[in-house]
Write an enzyme that holds these catalytic residues in place. Structure first.
Site, PDB file in Angstrom:
ATOM      1  N   TYR A  61       0.849  -1.197   0.000  1.00 52.66           N
ATOM      2  CA  TYR A  61       0.000   0.000   0.000  1.00 52.66           C
ATOM      3  C   TYR A  61       0.884   1.246   0.000  1.00 52.66           C
ATOM      4  CZ  TYR A  61      -3.645  -3.321   1.468  1.00 52.66           C
ATOM      5  OH  TYR A  61      -4.511  -4.388   1.563  1.00 52.66           O
ATOM      6  N   HIS A 128       0.075 -12.031   1.557  1.00 49.87           N
ATOM      7  CA  HIS A 128      -0.948 -11.254   0.853  1.00 49.87           C
ATOM      8  C   HIS A 128      -1.475 -11.977  -0.380  1.00 49.87           C
ATOM      9  CE1 HIS A 128      -2.043  -6.750  -0.043  1.00 49.87           C
ATOM     10  NE2 HIS A 128      -3.087  -7.549  -0.088  1.00 49.87           N
ATOM     11  N   PRO A 208     -16.041  -5.466   2.297  1.00 48.39           N
ATOM     12  CA  PRO A 208     -17.390  -5.934   2.632  1.00 48.39           C
ATOM     13  C   PRO A 208     -18.490  -5.041   2.064  1.00 48.39           C
ATOM     14  CG  PRO A 208     -16.423  -4.839   4.522  1.00 48.39           C
ATOM     15  CD  PRO A 208     -15.340  -4.937   3.494  1.00 48.39           C
ATOM     16  N   LEU A 209     -18.106  -3.852   1.600  1.00 50.58           N
ATOM     17  CA  LEU A 209     -19.077  -2.932   0.987  1.00 50.58           C
ATOM     18  C   LEU A 209     -18.933  -2.908  -0.527  1.00 50.58           C
ATOM     19  CD1 LEU A 209     -18.879   0.007   3.551  1.00 50.58           C
ATOM     20  CD2 LEU A 209     -20.563  -1.828   3.416  1.00 50.58           C
ATOM     21  N   PHE A 214     -21.912  -0.523  -2.324  1.00 48.99           N
ATOM     22  CA  PHE A 214     -23.116  -0.563  -1.496  1.00 48.99           C
ATOM     23  C   PHE A 214     -23.331   0.720  -0.692  1.00 48.99           C
ATOM     24  CE2 PHE A 214     -22.369  -5.138  -2.220  1.00 48.99           C
ATOM     25  CZ  PHE A 214     -23.575  -5.420  -2.848  1.00 48.99           C
ATOM     26  N   SER A 215     -22.479   1.695  -0.915  1.00 48.53           N
ATOM     27  CA  SER A 215     -22.706   3.004  -0.304  1.00 48.53           C
ATOM     28  C   SER A 215     -23.595   3.876  -1.179  1.00 48.53           C
ATOM     29  CB  SER A 215     -21.371   3.715  -0.064  1.00 48.53           C
ATOM     30  OG  SER A 215     -20.586   2.988   0.846  1.00 48.53           O
TER      31      SER A 215
END
Length: 343
Positions: A61, A128, A208-209, A214-215
């Site tokens: 990252y 990873h 998970p979204l 899903f927002s």
């Protein structure tokens, strides 16, 4: 607010984490422009203050900048409150994505992460992605040494197949498997989730979204910058998004009935999968974080879970999770140990 977030046991080796974690990737990488460092430190402190103490990062990252960010955020007596997870195996070399799991690389990667995070020990250290040129037993063997040396406490795998998980667990207990699990990514339920549960391995659900789907639903794509990788993922392409819109509409309609947001409902669905599951939604905004922990207060009846099952099916989603260049658990098999010759 902190009292609403309990702890769960992750795996059967003794690791205890907050019932919801915080994915930190988007603060430094892949999801658009770099975010202001101090704003992200403030967000991390806000999360910890409110009981979300399981923080997830990785050396890729940035690369490296997200671990450095967390190292700065955990100064001043905060470190003791946190369960820190990071990952190794991915690197960019000559512009190409390379996956490594050989012992020398494992050790060097761990030492480098410890230095960037400025800690003596990492609670949960994941592979990873799986290096398919190295037997998984060899990689886990080196991680086992790092546990004995006190540099890491627990071992995890990410995007590993069921057979890879079994082989790894036979060398040293695997504490957690990180995988993508959401209302639009459910293929892990057939074999990987049951394998983890059989072996007493905790489950960490990333994205998970649905990477933010899903927002706000399809409208999300309109807000993505050109350096946001989501813009190029198959499920966000126009030909697939039109179909996937229906799933969001069903979630949104049910959320309206429940008196919560669609993202809270989608996150609550993951929480209701069991007390061995810890979702780690990521965000860069305090208001979104507050909304995410609100999902812990959304209770779903068996009938409502059945309703989710009726519309969150394999047919309800079009497009692969990733482009073909990114490996997942579907292509994570490694050679047998007998084939290994350490160079």
């Amino acid at each position: 607010m902190a009292s609403r977030i309990g702890k769960i046991k992750l795996g059967s080796q003794g690791l205890e984490v907050s019932a919801q974690g915080l994915g930190c990737m988007g603060m430094s990488a892949f999801y658009g422009p770099l975010k202001p460092e101090q704003d992200m430190i403030t967000l991390i402190h806000h999360a910890i203050h409110n009981g979300v103490t399981f923080l997830d990062t990785a050396d890729i990252y940035g690369p490296f900048t997200n671990e450095i960010l967390l190292g700065k955020a955990l100064k001043g007596g905060i470190r003791e409150k946190v369960q820190l997870a990071t990952k190794f195996a991915n690197s960019f070399e000559d512009g190409k994505w390379v996956i490594r799991g050989n012992p020398a690389y494992v050790r060097a990667a761990c030492e480098a992460s410890l230095k960037r995070l400025d800690v003596d020990c990492i609670e949960l250290y994941y592979q990873h992605r799986i290096d398919t040129s190295v037997p998984i037993e060899v990689t886990i063997g080196e991680l086992k040494k790092l546990v004995k040396e006190g540099k890491i406490k627990y071992i995890g795998l990410s995007e590993a197949s069921a057979s890879t998980i079994r082989r790894a667990h036979a060398v040293h207990p695997i504490t957690a498997v990180q995988l993508e699990w959401s209302l639009w990514s459910r293929d892990v339920e057939e074999e990987i989730i049951p394998t983890c549960r059989e072996l007493g391995i905790g489950i960490v659900a990333y994205s998970p979204l649905g990477r933010g789907f899903f927002s706000t639903g399809p409208k999300l794509v309109e807000t993505l910058s050109n350096d946001d990788v989501r813009k190029y993922l198959p499920r966000f392409q126009p030909e697939n998004l039109k179909h996937n819109k229906t799933l969001f509409e069903r979630v949104n309609e049910m959320a309206t009935r429940k008196g919560c947001t669609p993202s809270q409902l989608a996150l609550a669905w993951v929480h209701h999968q069991g007390n061995d599951v810890c979702p780690i939604p990521g965000t860069t905004k305090i208001e979104n974080f507050n909304q995410n922990i609100g999902a812990l207060s959304v209770k779903l009846t068996p009938e409502e879970m059945d309703e989710h099952e009726s519309f969150a099916t394999e047919d309800s989603v079009k497009g692969e999770r990733y482009t073909n260049s990114i490996k997942t658990w579907k292509d994570s098999e490694t050679p047998p140990l007998s084939s290994w010759k350490d160079a």
